[in-house]
Design a protein around this motif. Structure first.
Motif, PDB file in Angstrom:
ATOM      1  N   GLN A 143    -146.638  16.557 -44.470  1.00 45.07           N
ATOM      2  CA  GLN A 143    -145.414  17.262 -44.063  1.00 45.07           C
ATOM      3  C   GLN A 143    -145.180  18.519 -44.899  1.00 45.07           C
ATOM      4  N   GLU A 144    -146.154  18.934 -45.642  1.00 47.15           N
ATOM      5  CA  GLU A 144    -146.069  20.167 -46.423  1.00 47.15           C
ATOM      6  C   GLU A 144    -146.833  21.287 -45.728  1.00 47.15           C
ATOM      7  N   MET A 145    -146.326  22.516 -45.906  1.00 47.48           N
ATOM      8  CA  MET A 145    -147.014  23.692 -45.386  1.00 47.48           C
ATOM      9  C   MET A 145    -147.816  24.336 -46.509  1.00 47.48           C
ATOM     10  N   ILE A 146    -149.055  24.677 -46.211  1.00 47.08           N
ATOM     11  CA  ILE A 146    -149.916  25.353 -47.182  1.00 47.08           C
ATOM     12  C   ILE A 146    -150.156  26.773 -46.678  1.00 47.08           C
ATOM     13  N   VAL A 147    -149.715  27.767 -47.449  1.00 44.95           N
ATOM     14  CA  VAL A 147    -149.849  29.165 -47.053  1.00 44.95           C
ATOM     15  C   VAL A 147    -150.864  29.849 -47.962  1.00 44.95           C
ATOM     16  N   HIS A 148    -151.780  30.599 -47.351  1.00 50.22           N
ATOM     17  CA  HIS A 148    -152.816  31.315 -48.109  1.00 50.22           C
ATOM     18  C   HIS A 148    -153.641  30.367 -48.985  1.00 50.22           C
ATOM     19  N   GLU A 149    -153.665  29.074 -48.622  1.00 49.20           N
ATOM     20  CA  GLU A 149    -154.395  28.064 -49.402  1.00 49.20           C
ATOM     21  C   GLU A 149    -153.972  28.070 -50.868  1.00 49.20           C
ATOM     22  N   ALA A 150    -152.714  28.487 -51.116  1.00 49.14           N
ATOM     23  CA  ALA A 150    -152.256  28.591 -52.502  1.00 49.14           C
ATOM     24  C   ALA A 150    -150.810  28.136 -52.658  1.00 49.14           C
ATOM     25  N   VAL A 151    -149.959  28.538 -51.730  1.00 47.35           N
ATOM     26  CA  VAL A 151    -148.528  28.265 -51.856  1.00 47.35           C
ATOM     27  C   VAL A 151    -148.166  27.036 -51.018  1.00 47.35           C
ATOM     28  N   ILE A 152    -147.430  26.107 -51.642  1.00 50.37           N
ATOM     29  CA  ILE A 152    -146.976  24.898 -50.958  1.00 50.37           C
ATOM     30  C   ILE A 152    -145.490  25.026 -50.652  1.00 50.37           C
ATOM     31  N   ILE A 153    -145.131  24.792 -49.389  1.00 49.15           N
ATOM     32  CA  ILE A 153    -143.719  24.755 -48.997  1.00 49.15           C
ATOM     33  C   ILE A 153    -143.407  23.316 -48.631  1.00 49.15           C
ATOM     34  N   ALA A 154    -142.594  22.681 -49.478  1.00 48.74           N
ATOM     35  CA  ALA A 154    -142.275  21.269 -49.280  1.00 48.74           C
ATOM     36  C   ALA A 154    -140.965  21.123 -48.514  1.00 48.74           C
ATOM     37  N   PRO A 155    -140.728  19.975 -47.859  1.00 49.10           N
ATOM     38  CA  PRO A 155    -139.452  19.737 -47.179  1.00 49.10           C
ATOM     39  C   PRO A 155    -138.313  19.852 -48.184  1.00 49.10           C
ATOM     40  N   PRO A 156    -137.148  20.380 -47.824  1.00 48.88           N
ATOM     41  CA  PRO A 156    -136.749  20.823 -46.479  1.00 48.88           C
ATOM     42  C   PRO A 156    -137.077  22.305 -46.199  1.00 48.88           C
ATOM     43  N   TYR A 157    -138.090  22.846 -46.844  1.00 49.86           N
ATOM     44  CA  TYR A 157    -138.657  24.158 -46.514  1.00 49.86           C
ATOM     45  C   TYR A 157    -137.698  25.326 -46.799  1.00 49.86           C
ATOM     46  N   ARG A 158    -137.027  25.243 -47.960  1.00 51.71           N
ATOM     47  CA  ARG A 158    -136.189  26.349 -48.412  1.00 51.71           C
ATOM     48  C   ARG A 158    -137.002  27.214 -49.369  1.00 51.71           C
ATOM     49  N   VAL A 159    -136.439  28.361 -49.728  1.00 49.95           N
ATOM     50  CA  VAL A 159    -137.147  29.259 -50.648  1.00 49.95           C
ATOM     51  C   VAL A 159    -137.436  28.548 -51.968  1.00 49.95           C
ATOM     52  N   GLU A 160    -136.463  27.761 -52.446  1.00 51.51           N
ATOM     53  CA  GLU A 160    -136.653  27.061 -53.717  1.00 51.51           C
ATOM     54  C   GLU A 160    -137.657  25.912 -53.618  1.00 51.51           C
ATOM     55  N   ASP A 161    -138.091  25.587 -52.405  1.00 48.71           N
ATOM     56  CA  ASP A 161    -139.080  24.521 -52.215  1.00 48.71           C
ATOM     57  C   ASP A 161    -140.514  25.052 -52.230  1.00 48.71           C
ATOM     58  N   CYS A 162    -140.658  26.363 -52.482  1.00 47.66           N
ATOM     59  CA  CYS A 162    -141.990  26.971 -52.554  1.00 47.66           C
ATOM     60  C   CYS A 162    -142.531  26.869 -53.976  1.00 47.66           C
ATOM     61  N   LYS A 163    -143.790  26.570 -54.101  1.00 51.89           N
ATOM     62  CA  LYS A 163    -144.415  26.527 -55.422  1.00 51.89           C
ATOM     63  C   LYS A 163    -145.887  26.923 -55.300  1.00 51.89           C
ATOM     64  N   GLY A 164    -146.377  27.489 -56.379  1.00 48.99           N
ATOM     65  CA  GLY A 164    -147.767  27.924 -56.380  1.00 48.99           C
ATOM     66  C   GLY A 164    -148.290  28.037 -57.801  1.00 48.99           C
ATOM     67  N   PRO A 165    -149.612  28.152 -57.983  1.00 47.87           N
ATOM     68  CA  PRO A 165    -150.205  28.249 -59.320  1.00 47.87           C
ATOM     69  C   PRO A 165    -149.815  29.553 -60.029  1.00 47.87           C
ATOM     70  N   LYS A 166    -149.958  29.576 -61.342  1.00 50.16           N
ATOM     71  CA  LYS A 166    -149.548  30.733 -62.136  1.00 50.16           C
ATOM     72  C   LYS A 166    -150.301  32.004 -61.749  1.00 50.16           C
ATOM     73  N   ASP A 167    -151.559  31.864 -61.363  1.00 50.04           N
ATOM     74  CA  ASP A 167    -152.346  33.054 -61.029  1.00 50.04           C
ATOM     75  C   ASP A 167    -152.106  33.524 -59.596  1.00 50.04           C
ATOM     76  N   LYS A 168    -151.149  32.879 -58.888  1.00 53.93           N
ATOM     77  CA  LYS A 168    -150.842  33.287 -57.519  1.00 53.93           C
ATOM     78  C   LYS A 168    -149.358  33.618 -57.364  1.00 53.93           C
ATOM     79  N   GLN A 169    -148.741  34.107 -58.443  1.00 56.65           N
ATOM     80  CA  GLN A 169    -147.314  34.384 -58.405  1.00 56.65           C
ATOM     81  C   GLN A 169    -146.966  35.517 -57.439  1.00 56.65           C
ATOM     82  N   GLU A 170    -147.841  36.483 -57.335  1.00 62.17           N
ATOM     83  CA  GLU A 170    -147.588  37.582 -56.392  1.00 62.17           C
ATOM     84  C   GLU A 170    -147.573  37.057 -54.952  1.00 62.17           C
ATOM     85  N   THR A 171    -148.519  36.188 -54.642  1.00 61.51           N
ATOM     86  CA  THR A 171    -148.564  35.570 -53.310  1.00 61.51           C
ATOM     87  C   THR A 171    -147.344  34.698 -53.092  1.00 61.51           C
TER      88      THR A 171
END
Length: 241
Positions: free
Chosen positions: A178-206
């Motif tokens: 039930q998670e969205m994977i964007v650019h194979e780097a950023v994970i958008i977890a439920p309930p899919y708000r901006v604060e629910d986005c997370k990604g590795p340190k080397d992909k902060q720009e993405t």
């Protein structure tokens, strides 16, 4: 030798295996196979009780898809070798399940039998591009698989709308449970708000870019919901003038 075989076949009676009623699946298949070899010939066919009836005429077709036979019972003075499909007639559609027995009275005069009737069919039957059909089938299967892959399992309507909006702007996105994977780097977890986005340190720009897109798409969805909520409900014509 060929004439001997043809004379032997004419007059042969075939009786499907049935107990006086409708045929079973196996018997239907056997009867269709036998009748398929007699297309274009003149036959006499009797249906099963309780509405037993005998038809005599030219066998127009034996369809394995609809499980029916079609007989032209009109007496024709045209050459028997002519295209039976172009001749006028009284055509009777008979379910194969009702066939009690049939007899080949006279074979088609052409040595090719049923093949000749298809060759002379009106309108003409053109060749089938099997390669093109296979390509269309493969393309359709690929599209259906892609659509299935893009459908979230057990997610809300809003979540699917967000996923579809990312797809529309050609951002690489896929479901992982039930998670969205964007650019194979950023994970958008439920309930899919901006604060629910997370990604590795080397992909902060993405991560920052994905958050901005998500924020904009959620805003559009909210505005759309507001418009639909405020839109007057459709009503039918007023009664009484």
């Amino acid at each position: 030798m060929a004439d001997t075989k043809r004379n032997t076949a004419a007059g042969k009676v075939a009786t499907p295996k049935a107990g006086g009623g409708a045929l079973g699946a196996q018997a239907i298949g056997d009867t269709l196979e036998a009748l398929g070899k007699a297309i274009g010939a003149r036959i006499k066919l009797t249906t099963a009780a309780p509405y037993s009836q005998t038809y005599e005429g030219t066998l127009f077709t034996a369809c394995p898809i609809l499980n029916i036979v079609v007989i032209n019972t009109r007496s024709s003075r045209t050459d028997q070798g002519a295209n039976t499909g172009a001749q006028p007639g009284d055509y009777h559609l008979i379910p194969v399940s009702r066939v009690q027995s049939f007899q080949v009275v006279a074979l088609a005069s052409s040595a090719e039998g049923s093949e000749s009737s298809f060759a002379n069919a009106q309108p003409a039957i053109g060749p089938v591009d099997i390669k093109r059909l296979q390509q269309r089938q493969d393309e359709r299967v690929r599209k259906l698989k892609e659509e299935a892959k893009n459908m979230g399992k057990g997610v809300t309507k809003e979540a699917q709308a967000i996923f579809d909006s990312f797809n529309r702007i050609n951002l690489p996105i896929r479901w992982h449970n039930q998670e969205m994977i964007v650019h194979e780097a950023v994970i958008i977890a439920p309930p899919y708000r901006v604060e629910d986005c997370k990604g590795p340190k080397d992909k902060q720009e993405t991560l920052t870019r994905v958050k901005k897109v998500l924020e904009g798409e959620r805003r559009k969805l909210k505005e759309k919901e507001e418009r639909e909520r405020k839109a007057p409900a459709a009503t039918g014509p007023r009664k009484g003038g």
